[in-house]
Design a protein around this motif. Sequence first.
Motif, PDB file in Angstrom:
ATOM      1  N   LEU A  16      39.026  34.841  48.537  1.00 16.86           N
ATOM      2  CA  LEU A  16      40.180  35.147  47.681  1.00 16.86           C
ATOM      3  C   LEU A  16      39.837  36.353  46.819  1.00 16.86           C
ATOM      4  O   LEU A  16      38.669  36.590  46.521  1.00 16.86           O
ATOM      5  N   PRO A  17      40.832  37.107  46.376  1.00 24.37           N
ATOM      6  CA  PRO A  17      40.546  38.228  45.477  1.00 24.37           C
ATOM      7  C   PRO A  17      40.019  37.738  44.134  1.00 24.37           C
ATOM      8  O   PRO A  17      40.337  36.632  43.700  1.00 24.37           O
ATOM      9  N   LEU A  18      39.213  38.552  43.501  1.00 28.84           N
ATOM     10  CA  LEU A  18      38.644  38.187  42.205  1.00 28.84           C
ATOM     11  C   LEU A  18      39.717  38.223  41.118  1.00 28.84           C
ATOM     12  O   LEU A  18      40.565  39.104  41.116  1.00 28.84           O
ATOM     13  N   PRO A  19      39.671  37.274  40.190  1.00 28.01           N
ATOM     14  CA  PRO A  19      40.681  37.248  39.119  1.00 28.01           C
ATOM     15  C   PRO A  19      40.335  38.215  37.998  1.00 28.01           C
ATOM     16  O   PRO A  19      39.187  38.632  37.844  1.00 28.01           O
ATOM     17  N   ILE A  55      48.416  35.568  40.966  1.00 31.65           N
ATOM     18  CA  ILE A  55      49.150  35.874  42.200  1.00 31.65           C
ATOM     19  C   ILE A  55      49.756  37.274  42.126  1.00 31.65           C
ATOM     20  O   ILE A  55      49.648  38.057  43.080  1.00 31.65           O
ATOM     21  N   PHE A  56      50.390  37.611  41.001  1.00 27.03           N
ATOM     22  CA  PHE A  56      50.998  38.942  40.871  1.00 27.03           C
ATOM     23  C   PHE A  56      49.945  40.047  40.883  1.00 27.03           C
ATOM     24  O   PHE A  56      50.167  41.107  41.466  1.00 27.03           O
ATOM     25  N   GLN A  57      48.788  39.797  40.255  1.00 29.55           N
ATOM     26  CA  GLN A  57      47.718  40.795  40.285  1.00 29.55           C
ATOM     27  C   GLN A  57      47.185  40.970  41.707  1.00 29.55           C
ATOM     28  O   GLN A  57      46.887  42.083  42.127  1.00 29.55           O
ATOM     29  N   SER A  58      47.081  39.879  42.452  1.00 31.21           N
ATOM     30  CA  SER A  58      46.608  39.967  43.835  1.00 31.21           C
ATOM     31  C   SER A  58      47.591  40.742  44.704  1.00 31.21           C
ATOM     32  O   SER A  58      47.183  41.566  45.524  1.00 31.21           O
TER      33      SER A  58
END
Length: 152
Positions: A83-86, A140-143
């Motif tokens: 998953l992408p990093l937060p 989610i929006f940042q990803s």
Amino acid sequence: MYQQNIPYNNMPTEEKLPGAYNRKDLRKMMVGFLLLSALCLVFSTIYNRYSHGVTSFYMTFLCLFPLLLGAVPSFLLSIHGFLPLPFQLSMNLYNTGLAAVTLSSAMRGIFEIAGTGSVLQVILMIIGILFLIAGALVYIFQSIYLRLQSDR
């Protein structure tokens, strides 16, 4: 051990951006959530032991909030490439919500065992859930934004 020198251009996009967590911090956070879950388990066990036979669902399963909502997501985020990093904002919102939900569960368990209740506990639970949802939505929006930026 020494860290392998990786050229800056070959690094994943998330790790170059300021404000993004790295996988090492997420693993530390996972250990912290596991310790918090163990502490909640000890607290609820001792509290239920001296509650004169009165039990509460919220006190019995208090340890599951930091375990399932804290340690499991931190583990999934720390897996490389899964998953992408937060970013800081999404983690702050999410962790605040997790703390509020865990505290609300402990308060509800204490109130149920004592045979009383409080509207403040319900408000704290609702606010905690809203913070959890806000943190997840920001993530989610940042990803999505990062994905759109990398496609350009």
